[in-house]
Scaffold this motif. Structure first.
Motif, short mmCIF file in Angstrom:
data_model
loop_
_atom_site.label_atom_id
_atom_site.label_comp_id
_atom_site.label_asym_id
_atom_site.label_seq_id
_atom_site.Cartn_x
_atom_site.Cartn_y
_atom_site.Cartn_z
N GLU A 137 41.16 30.44 33.60
CA GLU A 137 40.14 29.94 32.67
C GLU A 137 39.45 31.10 31.94
OE1 GLU A 137 37.82 27.56 35.34
OE2 GLU A 137 39.03 25.77 35.01
N SER A 138 39.26 32.23 32.64
CA SER A 138 38.64 33.39 31.99
C SER A 138 39.55 33.98 30.91
CB SER A 138 38.30 34.47 33.02
OG SER A 138 39.48 35.01 33.58
N CYS A 139 40.82 33.65 30.93
CA CYS A 139 41.78 34.11 29.92
C CYS A 139 42.00 33.07 28.83
CB CYS A 139 43.11 34.47 30.57
SG CYS A 139 43.01 35.87 31.72
N GLY A 140 41.15 32.05 28.78
CA GLY A 140 41.26 31.04 27.74
C GLY A 140 42.28 29.97 28.01
N GLU B 72 43.71 26.58 30.50
CA GLU B 72 43.15 25.41 31.19
C GLU B 72 44.09 24.97 32.31
OE1 GLU B 72 42.08 20.73 30.21
OE2 GLU B 72 42.30 22.17 28.57
N GLU C 41 46.18 37.95 38.33
CA GLU C 41 45.33 38.24 37.16
C GLU C 41 46.16 38.80 36.01
OE1 GLU C 41 42.80 38.52 40.85
OE2 GLU C 41 44.78 39.22 40.22
N ARG D 184 46.50 37.13 32.27
CA ARG D 184 46.20 37.84 31.02
C ARG D 184 47.39 37.80 30.07
NH1 ARG D 184 43.34 41.40 34.52
NH2 ARG D 184 45.18 42.72 34.74
N ARG E 186 32.87 39.73 19.27
CA ARG E 186 32.12 39.21 20.43
C ARG E 186 30.67 38.92 20.08
NH1 ARG E 186 34.77 43.66 22.22
NH2 ARG E 186 32.83 44.86 22.37
#
Length: 382
Positions: free
Chosen positions: A1-4, A6, A118, A122, A318
């Motif tokens: 989820e932190s990498c966009g 779902e 991880e 990514r 950002r």
């Protein structure tokens, strides 16, 4: 989820297929936890079911070697299950040196393999972003109106005829103005008396800048004094600025100063261009002023760009929320900033001799945007 990405819910049919294959302790959901007793046959059955699930676009099998299970067997099971041509598989083999025997088999089957989950996440996130970018609606860069290309050509030809690489501040702003970029009114002055006359004509408060062909970043050497309210403060600022700059840049040739009216706005941004030998002119946008070299919050596009692409650059940094207004500031005029990006792109395409260009800062205002400082480097005439 932190990498966009779902984690999609497994379909009811997939859950019913998987449930009898694993012990009651297993977690039949996404992510699927087959527990430590999982066998190569379990990996193959699980992947086959997951790849057939319409809710799943990609599968990442993760293997931590327990006793009695060979990495080569698990790798073979993963390869055997990857029969769905439309879905992506990335494998993770967790172990010292990444379980080289299993990795070799997976890579021979063109399955990317990682040591940590991880890393796989990514990579998959980057792949997804690239796919979204490739599938975006195609836009055509329309040529902006109000361009005076002959005036821009005049400026650049004169600079190159002089054997110079860098345009003066006045020339840089005039070049931008020729392409319809709003610029601050400037006066290049030789001494303090002419600076006073220029300030009286432009109206206080004013900004005083050093003028030197040898100084690129004026603020680094004390070459900018802002918010000067009257003639007395201007005289003091002139003397102090020239003394400080002479101390900090003793080899620089000082040819006077630049007087500009003080321009305020909602935020400072940077619009730039650098010419790459492979991609051509690369446009840059980010938060400007002195923060650009601290935050490194910038995005790039290949010129020319359409208005829609320029708008996407504003959304791509950002700290883009600063354009929407923070701490009592109004929202900046995004359309005006995007228009500057489009015009700088057109300028870069029309004149390949321009190697670098920075508009920093571009003052983004509630209505409109104004360039108050610019730097342009051209290729010397052969």
């Amino acid at each position: 989820e932190s990498c966009g990405l779902e984690l999609g819910e497994l379909s009811a049919a997939t859950v019913e297929t998987l449930r009898p294959l694993f012990p009651a302790e297993a977690s039949i959901r996404n992510p699927l936890d087959m527990i430590a007793s999982a066998t190569p046959a379990g990996y193959r059955a699980a992947m086959t079911a997951l790849l057939a699930d319409p809710n799943i676009d990609a599968v990442v099998p993760i293997f931590v070697p327990p006793y009695g299970v060979r990495q080569e067997d698990v790798a073979e099971a993963i390869v055997g299950a990857t029969g769905h041509p439309a879905k992506t598989v990335l494998a993770v083999l967790m172990g010292r040196r990444g379980l080289p025997h299993g990795r070799a088999e997976l890579q021979a089957a063109h399955i990317p393999t990682y040591i940590f989950p991880e890393s796989a996440a990514r990579a998959l996130g980057a792949l997804n972003r690239q796919r979204e970018w490739a599938g975006r609606p195609e836009s055509v860069a329309e040529r902006p109106s109000g361009i005076n290309a002959s005036r821009a050509r005049e400026i650049l030809q004169r600079v190159r005829a002089d054997g110079r690489e860098h345009l003066t501040q006045d020339e840089s702003l005039a070049l931008l103005h020729a392409y319809g970029v709003p610029v601050v009114t400037s006066a290049e002055v030789a001494d303090v008396a002419s600076a006073e006359a220029a300030a009286a004509r432009l109206g206080y408060p004013v900004v005083l800048k050093i003028s030197s062909p040898d100084i690129i970043h004026k603020s680094d050497v004390g070459g900018i004094v802002a918010g000067i309210q009257d003639a007395s403060a201007l005289r003091t600022a002139w003397a102090t600025m020239h003394r400080v700059v002479a101390e900090r840049a003793p080899a620089a040739k000082l040819v006077g100063g630049i007087v500009q009216p003080m321009i305020t706005g909602e935020c400072e941004v940077i619009v730039g261009m650098a010419r790459d030998h492979t991609f051509g002119p690369l446009l840059m946008f980010g938060i400007g002023g002195i923060l650009v070299e601290i935050l490194h919050d910038v995005v790039f596009r290949i010129a020319p760009v359409s208005g829609a692409e320029a708008e996407s650059m504003l959304q791509g940094i950002r700290s883009g929320a600063i354009l929407d207004g923070v701490r009592g500031h109004h929202a900046a005029d995004r359309a005006a900033v995007a228009d500057v990006i489009v015009r700088v792109g057109a300028l870069a395409v029309d004149f390949p001799e321009i190697q670098e260009l920075d508009v920093n800062p571009l003052i983004a205002r509630r209505e409109g945007a104004v360039a108050v400082d610019a730097r342009v480097r051209v290729q010397r005439r052969a």
